[in-house]
Design a protein around this motif. Structure first.
Motif, PDB file in Angstrom:
ATOM      1  N   GLY A  46      30.149   6.294 -11.175  1.00  0.00           N
ATOM      2  CA  GLY A  46      30.683   5.112 -10.823  1.00  0.00           C
ATOM      3  C   GLY A  46      31.424   5.052  -9.672  1.00  0.00           C
ATOM      4  O   GLY A  46      31.724   3.884  -9.149  1.00  0.00           O
ATOM      5  N   TYR A  49      29.239   5.432  -5.530  1.00  0.00           N
ATOM      6  CA  TYR A  49      28.467   4.274  -4.656  1.00  0.00           C
ATOM      7  C   TYR A  49      29.580   3.465  -3.975  1.00  0.00           C
ATOM      8  O   TYR A  49      29.293   3.475  -2.709  1.00  0.00           O
ATOM      9  CB  TYR A  49      27.476   3.366  -5.603  1.00  0.00           C
ATOM     10  CG  TYR A  49      26.285   4.003  -5.892  1.00  0.00           C
ATOM     11  CD1 TYR A  49      25.106   3.928  -4.882  1.00  0.00           C
ATOM     12  CD2 TYR A  49      26.031   4.455  -6.878  1.00  0.00           C
ATOM     13  CE1 TYR A  49      24.144   4.497  -5.149  1.00  0.00           C
ATOM     14  CE2 TYR A  49      24.833   5.195  -7.352  1.00  0.00           C
ATOM     15  CZ  TYR A  49      23.862   4.955  -6.418  1.00  0.00           C
ATOM     16  OH  TYR A  49      22.777   5.690  -6.688  1.00  0.00           O
ATOM     17  N   PRO A  50      30.864   3.166  -4.439  1.00  0.00           N
ATOM     18  CA  PRO A  50      31.871   2.631  -3.525  1.00  0.00           C
ATOM     19  C   PRO A  50      32.046   3.588  -2.287  1.00  0.00           C
ATOM     20  O   PRO A  50      32.312   3.228  -1.422  1.00  0.00           O
ATOM     21  CB  PRO A  50      32.963   2.657  -4.498  1.00  0.00           C
ATOM     22  CG  PRO A  50      32.269   2.438  -6.020  1.00  0.00           C
ATOM     23  CD  PRO A  50      31.178   2.941  -5.838  1.00  0.00           C
ATOM     24  N   LEU A  52      30.291   5.839  -1.312  1.00  0.00           N
ATOM     25  CA  LEU A  52      28.943   5.862   0.164  1.00  0.00           C
ATOM     26  C   LEU A  52      29.229   4.420   0.921  1.00  0.00           C
ATOM     27  O   LEU A  52      29.180   4.480   2.224  1.00  0.00           O
ATOM     28  CB  LEU A  52      27.855   5.618  -0.555  1.00  0.00           C
ATOM     29  CG  LEU A  52      27.182   7.134  -1.222  1.00  0.00           C
ATOM     30  CD1 LEU A  52      25.823   6.855  -1.968  1.00  0.00           C
ATOM     31  CD2 LEU A  52      26.940   7.986   0.060  1.00  0.00           C
ATOM     32  N   HIS A  53      29.530   3.463   0.058  1.00  0.00           N
ATOM     33  CA  HIS A  53      29.634   2.261   1.030  1.00  0.00           C
ATOM     34  C   HIS A  53      31.023   2.155   1.717  1.00  0.00           C
ATOM     35  O   HIS A  53      30.847   1.548   2.924  1.00  0.00           O
ATOM     36  CB  HIS A  53      29.631   0.950  -0.246  1.00  0.00           C
ATOM     37  CG  HIS A  53      28.353   0.575  -0.721  1.00  0.00           C
ATOM     38  ND1 HIS A  53      27.724  -0.589  -0.388  1.00  0.00           N
ATOM     39  CD2 HIS A  53      27.521   1.379  -1.265  1.00  0.00           C
ATOM     40  CE1 HIS A  53      26.643  -0.411  -0.767  1.00  0.00           C
ATOM     41  NE2 HIS A  53      26.387   0.396  -1.486  1.00  0.00           N
TER      42      HIS A  53
ATOM     43  N   GLU B  58      26.668   6.373 -18.084  1.00  0.00           N
ATOM     44  CA  GLU B  58      27.204   7.377 -17.177  1.00  0.00           C
ATOM     45  C   GLU B  58      27.419   6.496 -15.840  1.00  0.00           C
ATOM     46  O   GLU B  58      28.436   7.031 -15.184  1.00  0.00           O
ATOM     47  CB  GLU B  58      26.178   8.538 -16.801  1.00  0.00           C
ATOM     48  CG  GLU B  58      25.833   9.428 -17.789  1.00  0.00           C
ATOM     49  CD  GLU B  58      24.907  10.253 -17.568  1.00  0.00           C
ATOM     50  OE1 GLU B  58      24.419  10.502 -16.566  1.00  0.00           O
ATOM     51  OE2 GLU B  58      24.258  11.028 -18.732  1.00  0.00           O
ATOM     52  N   LEU B  59      26.822   5.454 -15.484  1.00  0.00           N
ATOM     53  CA  LEU B  59      27.177   5.015 -14.229  1.00  0.00           C
ATOM     54  C   LEU B  59      28.361   4.182 -14.502  1.00  0.00           C
ATOM     55  O   LEU B  59      29.373   3.817 -13.543  1.00  0.00           O
ATOM     56  CB  LEU B  59      25.855   3.872 -13.788  1.00  0.00           C
ATOM     57  CG  LEU B  59      25.971   3.612 -12.448  1.00  0.00           C
ATOM     58  CD1 LEU B  59      26.100   4.282 -11.545  1.00  0.00           C
ATOM     59  CD2 LEU B  59      24.828   2.407 -12.456  1.00  0.00           C
ATOM     60  N   ILE B  65      31.117  -1.757 -10.128  1.00  0.00           N
ATOM     61  CA  ILE B  65      30.601  -1.192  -9.206  1.00  0.00           C
ATOM     62  C   ILE B  65      30.474  -1.908  -8.169  1.00  0.00           C
ATOM     63  O   ILE B  65      30.978  -1.696  -6.892  1.00  0.00           O
ATOM     64  CB  ILE B  65      29.640  -0.111  -9.480  1.00  0.00           C
ATOM     65  CG1 ILE B  65      30.172   1.031 -10.652  1.00  0.00           C
ATOM     66  CG2 ILE B  65      29.290   0.843  -8.377  1.00  0.00           C
ATOM     67  CD1 ILE B  65      29.031   1.989 -11.012  1.00  0.00           C
ATOM     68  N   GLU B  68      33.664  -3.305  -6.519  1.00  0.00           N
ATOM     69  CA  GLU B  68      34.367  -2.171  -5.683  1.00  0.00           C
ATOM     70  C   GLU B  68      33.482  -2.015  -4.333  1.00  0.00           C
ATOM     71  O   GLU B  68      33.954  -1.648  -3.477  1.00  0.00           O
ATOM     72  CB  GLU B  68      34.160  -1.142  -6.469  1.00  0.00           C
ATOM     73  CG  GLU B  68      35.429  -0.868  -7.546  1.00  0.00           C
ATOM     74  CD  GLU B  68      35.340   0.611  -8.196  1.00  0.00           C
ATOM     75  OE1 GLU B  68      35.427   1.552  -7.436  1.00  0.00           O
ATOM     76  OE2 GLU B  68      35.361   0.440  -9.364  1.00  0.00           O
ATOM     77  N   CYS B  69      32.003  -2.015  -4.330  1.00  0.00           N
ATOM     78  CA  CYS B  69      31.164  -1.761  -3.305  1.00  0.00           C
ATOM     79  C   CYS B  69      31.391  -2.984  -2.416  1.00  0.00           C
ATOM     80  O   CYS B  69      31.435  -2.880  -1.087  1.00  0.00           O
ATOM     81  CB  CYS B  69      29.786  -1.844  -3.536  1.00  0.00           C
ATOM     82  SG  CYS B  69      29.320  -0.109  -4.397  1.00  0.00           S
ATOM     83  N   MET B  72      34.573  -2.776  -0.466  1.00  0.00           N
ATOM     84  CA  MET B  72      34.411  -1.904   0.749  1.00  0.00           C
ATOM     85  C   MET B  72      34.171  -2.329   2.017  1.00  0.00           C
ATOM     86  O   MET B  72      34.492  -2.150   2.953  1.00  0.00           O
ATOM     87  CB  MET B  72      33.303  -0.629   0.498  1.00  0.00           C
ATOM     88  CG  MET B  72      33.963   0.094  -0.638  1.00  0.00           C
ATOM     89  SD  MET B  72      35.528   0.870  -0.326  1.00  0.00           S
ATOM     90  CE  MET B  72      36.009   1.326  -2.212  1.00  0.00           C
TER      91      MET B  72
END
Lengths: 108, 918
Positions: A46, A49-50, A52-53, B58-59, B65, B68-69, B72
């Motif tokens: 979880g 990915y944040p 990586l971004h 799991e993810l 997510i 959150e991305c 960024m």
């Protein structure tokens, strides 16, 4: 034993180190870190990915879409030249930090 | 490093402008991850179903997510903002009534404030449109002891010696760009102009040759004045943009044209830029001519008493001087150097002793905003108006906040659903605030349109017969003000409802039915809505009471007994000295003019005086009375007016004793005077004043001989309506040495303005070069004297009415909403036997409780505010009980109307419908 949680900030270092050898997609990065650390370090998917971004937005790594197995398209990450320098710097920082911690643990 | 920067930039722009693609890639990336994970689990021997479930677990939450991305990307806030704006627009469009009321309310509040601010900006804040205005200083002097100083003309201590100016220009140690300038008269129109044979009057200034270059003001057409112009006393003039527009229709051919100024031919050489109005806000010269000893143009329009030229009279000071402080020179150094210069003029020119001159100090005041006469006059009224407008805006804010709150209550379910679906409270508050800011922005934009119009109306209210030359068009600082006020109001009225409506417990809110009726009585935030209404009532009371005080002040002043009959009088001024009339010729001319005017049909009588009554002008000085005694006042001063025959009769001033001044009082006959009752009482008590004599004047200015009192007139006000009738002496115009401009008074039974054209003709018949100035009726003159009071009365009434209307809307909205929410309860009450009248009384009682609480809060504030404006009032105490009770009564009446409709609706609730409501 429960896999050790990653120390805050070390995830960046691990990602950069992992993709320094060859471009990799997110899933592979998680697998590789787990394999190499012999299952000790388990990346929380979880937060991968944040991270990586964030690294991408900060210009330490760059991304490219490429072919994976079975002709599937995947996003491959590799470090930028600035990212490699950043890795070097963070690496030596880490060494200094862990050496210092070792020192404290051994003497006391 | 640069490539890194480039990459960052590229990604940001991509996230902003290729949002769909970036989003697609994010989904693809995460889907790929899941697929790989599932494949791997299957390879490990898990069933596909279980593998999928495990991979997802799991993810973690895919939506989280993704968010959150997105975070960024750092452009999230823009995206969110745009999203909020779109959503807000939809919401506002869904309730057009609410939106319209809110925007209009805010527009009125913001517009009123912006209009007043644009005047404050023009009068008090704006820098002169010159180069480096912050360097400019205005020279003046002050006295450390009350000693006699130089005489002269002008605004007082800013009038300096012309000879001294010549010397100062030779020195360059503390000041650079030393500029001298002087108006050619006190009134805005004082110079006789002749353009193509048409006589008219204009206002002008004489300026040193470096005026335009020193200030850094270029010509928009032709050239500005030069030092050679001054050296050679060239008869050239630069026109103001406004005058060029009025007189020449902006025709470039005006350049090189010859016009007569004060009877002398001048050539127009240039036009000043439109934004340049000279260095004194509120006094805009029509032209500028070189500073030179000219027969036609006189500094301030006033000659020294000894008949000398102002340019050579050593003791007669009149020139205003501004300069730029040299870099590296501080105020103290400059003052020290100028002290030496000032005392040199005082001892050398004026002839004061060294010790005497030591009492004088040079003074340097920042002149970046120009001379501050207008500022001194208008700054307090404008501040009071700004405060009134600020209150209106606060009421508007409270009103819109109450509306927002009502709306937020209706949206409780929506908000609860969004909170339950995982929206953060911060995100929702941001969404609600965005809506408020959108309302504020719309209100601000509309308000700016109101303001442009309002500022022009205000300027009209502030101007007398000649409009104040101020530029009140929208400019950057005014727009900035409006924008920041809008932002602030948006936050002010939006924050409390946003915070309140997002703090709710989810399950009861979700259980509410769609109409928003709750089963658990009133929502907890409801107290806020009522306090907002009470606050509006409190502020409205302040404004209503203030309006009452100002209106009563104006009424008192308008009905003040002035001691003369102001109706049926036409006034105008004539200044034949501009056309070369002097001494005996001038007296004869005035006599002839009077004869001509008296013989006009419809004219019952006419006279003339140096000062028109209520014009604000006066002449005062010491008086020495023979045989008169006043122990209390060792240095008595008196106001005098130089008048023509039948002045008292024409003005309707009652004669109490003796006779008035008549045609037989000439330069050859004995010197006589009429005094008013106040003067007679002061000096003679109960003794007979007739036959006594007095002298007027100062050591440097003597009205020659002693005047014998031949009559006593009733007291009449002189300078203004507010001041008591001063002790006054009336002197025949034929018996003073130095006569200047005079004002004629023409009495008629009919409408005075109907006489204007025949009076003009009569004057032209005597001398076609004479121009009439300040043509107005005596009542107009009084209206002008009451300009400030009228402006206050009108604007405060307007603001008061606005405040009451807003408060009424607020009360209506709140009560309607309360009644709506309590339909259920009211239904039960009715079902249990409550009478309609009881319900009506209950709702009205609640409304009046709110109003009374508000009034109780507002009353002390209103009393305190009244004390602050006490100096502006007349004939009414700042705590006048009648005014305050009237304001409260009005408030209650308005509240009654506003609360009656919702109360009636409550009383008509059908219990069956109400009980079925859920």
């Amino acid at each position: 034993m429960k896999p050790t949680d990653l120390v805050q900030g070390t995830l960046d270092l691990l990602i950069l180190k992992t993709i320094a050898l060859e471009p990799m997609h997110g899933w592979a990065i998680a697998q590789r870190i787990r394999q190499i650390s012999k299952d000790v370090l388990q990346v929380n998917q979880g937060s991968l990915y944040p991270a990586l971004h964030r690294l991408e937005q900060q210009g330490w790594i760059k991304a490219k879409w490429g072919e994976s197995d079975n002709n599937r398209r995947a996003k491959y990450y590799s470090p930028t030249s600035a990212g490699l320098k950043y890795l070097e710097q963070e690496h030596s920082n880490w060494e200094r930090l862990s050496a210092a911690i070792d020192l404290v643990l051994e003497t006391s | 490093m640069t490539t890194r920067l480039f990459q960052k930039l590229r990604l940001r722009t991509r996230s902003l402008f290729e949002r769909n693609r970036v989003e697609q890639e994010l989904s693809d990336e995460l889907r790929f991850h899941l697929e790989k994970q599932i494949e791997r689990k299957i390879a490990e021997g898990v069933t596909p179903e279980a593998a999928r479930y495990a991979a997802l677990r799991e993810l973690g939450g895919v939506a989280q997510i993704k968010e959150e991305c997105r975070d960024m990307r750092k452009v999230n806030f823009i995206e969110n903002f745009l999203q909020d704006v779109r959503y807000g627009l939809r919401q506002l469009r869904r309730s057009p009534g609410f939106t319209a009321v809110a925007v209009l309310t805010l527009a009125l509040g913001i517009g009123a404030n912006t209009a007043i601010f644009s005047l404050i900006d023009a009068v008090m804040l704006r820098m002169l449109p010159v180069k480096n205005p912050e360097q400019l200083v205005l020279l003046s002097y002050n006295k450390t002891k009350p000693v006699e100083g130089p005489t002269g003309s002008g605004y007082g201590n800013t009038s300096l010696s012309y000879l001294g100016f010549e010397r100062l220009r030779q020195q360059h140690d503390v000041l650079s760009s030393i500029i001298g300038f002087v108006p050619l008269g006190f009134s805005p129109e004082s110079v006789a102009v002749n353009i193509d044979g048409q006589p008219s009057l204009a206002g002008g200034e004489m300026v040193s040759g470096n005026y335009f270059t020193g200030l850094g003001v270029p010509a928009v057409l032709g050239r500005t004045l030069t030092e050679e112009d001054e050296d050679h006393a060239a008869r050239v003039a630069v026109l103001s943009y406004g005058y060029w527009t009025r007189k020449f229709g902006r025709d470039p051919a005006a350049l090189g044209k010859r016009i007569a100024l004060g009877g002398q031919p001048y050539t127009i050489v240039g036009v000043a830029p439109p934004e340049f109005f000279g260095v004194e806000p509120g006094r805009a010269p029509d032209f500028w001519a070189p500073l030179a000893d000219e027969p036609g143009l006189t500094p301030w329009g006033v000659q020294p008493d000894n008949g000398q030229s102002p340019f050579t009279a050593k003791k007669w000071w009149w020139l205003m001087i501004i300069g730029r402080l040299k870099p590296g020179v501080n105020q103290a150094q400059a003052r020290a150097a100028l002290d030496v210069w000032l005392r040199q003029s005082l001892t050398g020119d004026v002839g004061l002793s060294q010790a005497h001159a030591q009492a004088f100090r040079a003074q340097l005041d920042p002149a970046a905003r120009g001379l501050d006469n207008l500022r001194a006059y208008f700054s307090q009224p404008l501040q009071i108006l700004m405060a009134l407008a600020g209150l209106v805006l606060l009421i508007a804010c409270a009103n819109v906040a109450a509306l927002m709150l009502t709306r937020a209550q209706r949206r409780r379910r929506e908000i609860a659903v969004r909170l339950a679906l995982g929206a953060s409270r911060g995100r929702l508050i941001r969404q609600l605030l965005t809506e408020s800011l959108m309302l504020a922005a719309a209100g601000g934009a509309l308000g700016m349109a109101f303001a442009g119009w309002g500022a022009r109306v205000l300027l009209l209210l502030m101007s007398g017969s000649t409009s104040l030359p101020l530029d009140v068009r929208l400019n950057l600082s005014v727009v900035g003000f409006a924008a920041s006020v809008s932002m602030l109001t948006g936050i002010l009225f939006g924050l409390a409802p946003a915070l309140g409506s997002t703090r709710l417990s989810l399950s009861p809110a979700l259980k509410e039915n769609s109409s928003g009726a709750s089963q658990t009585g009133r929502p907890p935030r409801w107290r806020l809505g009522k306090s907002l209404v009470a606050a509006q009532v409190a502020f409205s009371l302040v404004l209503a009471a203030g309006a009452g005080l100002f209106v009563r002040t104006l009424m008192n002043l308008e009905h003040e007994n002035l001691g003369f009959n102001a109706h049926g009088l036409l006034l105008f001024g004539v200044d034949p000295t501009q056309n070369g009339y002097k001494g005996a010729r001038l007296v004869t001319l005035y006599d002839r003019l009077l004869d001509h005017i008296r013989s006009l049909p419809g004219v019952q009588g006419a006279s003339l005086s140096a000062f028109a009554l209520m014009s604000g002008w006066q002449n005062d000085g010491p008086i020495a009375v023979e045989g008169g005694q006043n122990k209390a006042d060792q240095n008595p001063t008196v106001l005098w007016n130089i008048v023509g025959p039948d002045f008292l009769k024409t003005m309707g001033i009652r004669l109490l004793l003796g006779r008035g001044i008549g045609d037989h009082d000439t330069s050859a006959s004995p010197r006589v005077a009429v005094v008013n009752e106040a003067l007679a009482r002061k000096f003679f008590g109960n003794l007979d004043p007739l036959g006594r004599s007095f002298t007027l004047g100062t050591t440097s200015f003597k009205l020659d001989d002693a005047y014998t009192i031949v009559g006593v007139a009733a007291d009449a006000k002189f300078t203004g309506v507010r001041s008591e009738a001063p002790i006054t002496a009336y002197i025949p115009f034929s018996q003073v040495g130095d006569l200047g401009m005079m004002h004629f008074e023409v009495r008629t039974a009919g409408e005075p303005t109907l006489l204007v054209s025949s009076v003009r003709r009569a004057v032209r018949d005597v001398d076609s070069n004479l121009a009439l100035s300040e043509v107005k009726t005596q009542t107009q003159q009084i209206d002008e004297a009451l300009l400030g009071e009228r402006m206050f009365a009108q604007l405060s009434s307007f603001f008061g009415a606005l405040a009451l209307t807003l408060a009424a809307i607020g009360l209506y909205g709140t009560m309607t909403y309360t009644v709506g929410r309590r339909t259920n309860e009211i239904g039960i009450r009715v079902a249990l036997g409550a009478k309609r009248s009881q319900i009506l009384r209950m709702v009205l009682g609640e409304a009046f409780t709110l109003v009374l609480i508000g009034a109780a809060l507002g009353l002390p504030v209103a009393l305190a505010a009244g004390r602050l404006v006490a100096t502006q009032l007349y004939g009414v105490k700042a705590s006048d009980p009648l005014t305050f009770s009237a304001a409260i009564a009005m408030l209650l009446a308005v509240a009654g109307v506003a609360a009656y409709l919702p109360a009636r609706r409550a009383a008509r609730v059908d219990p069956m419908v109400a009980l079925r409501y859920e």
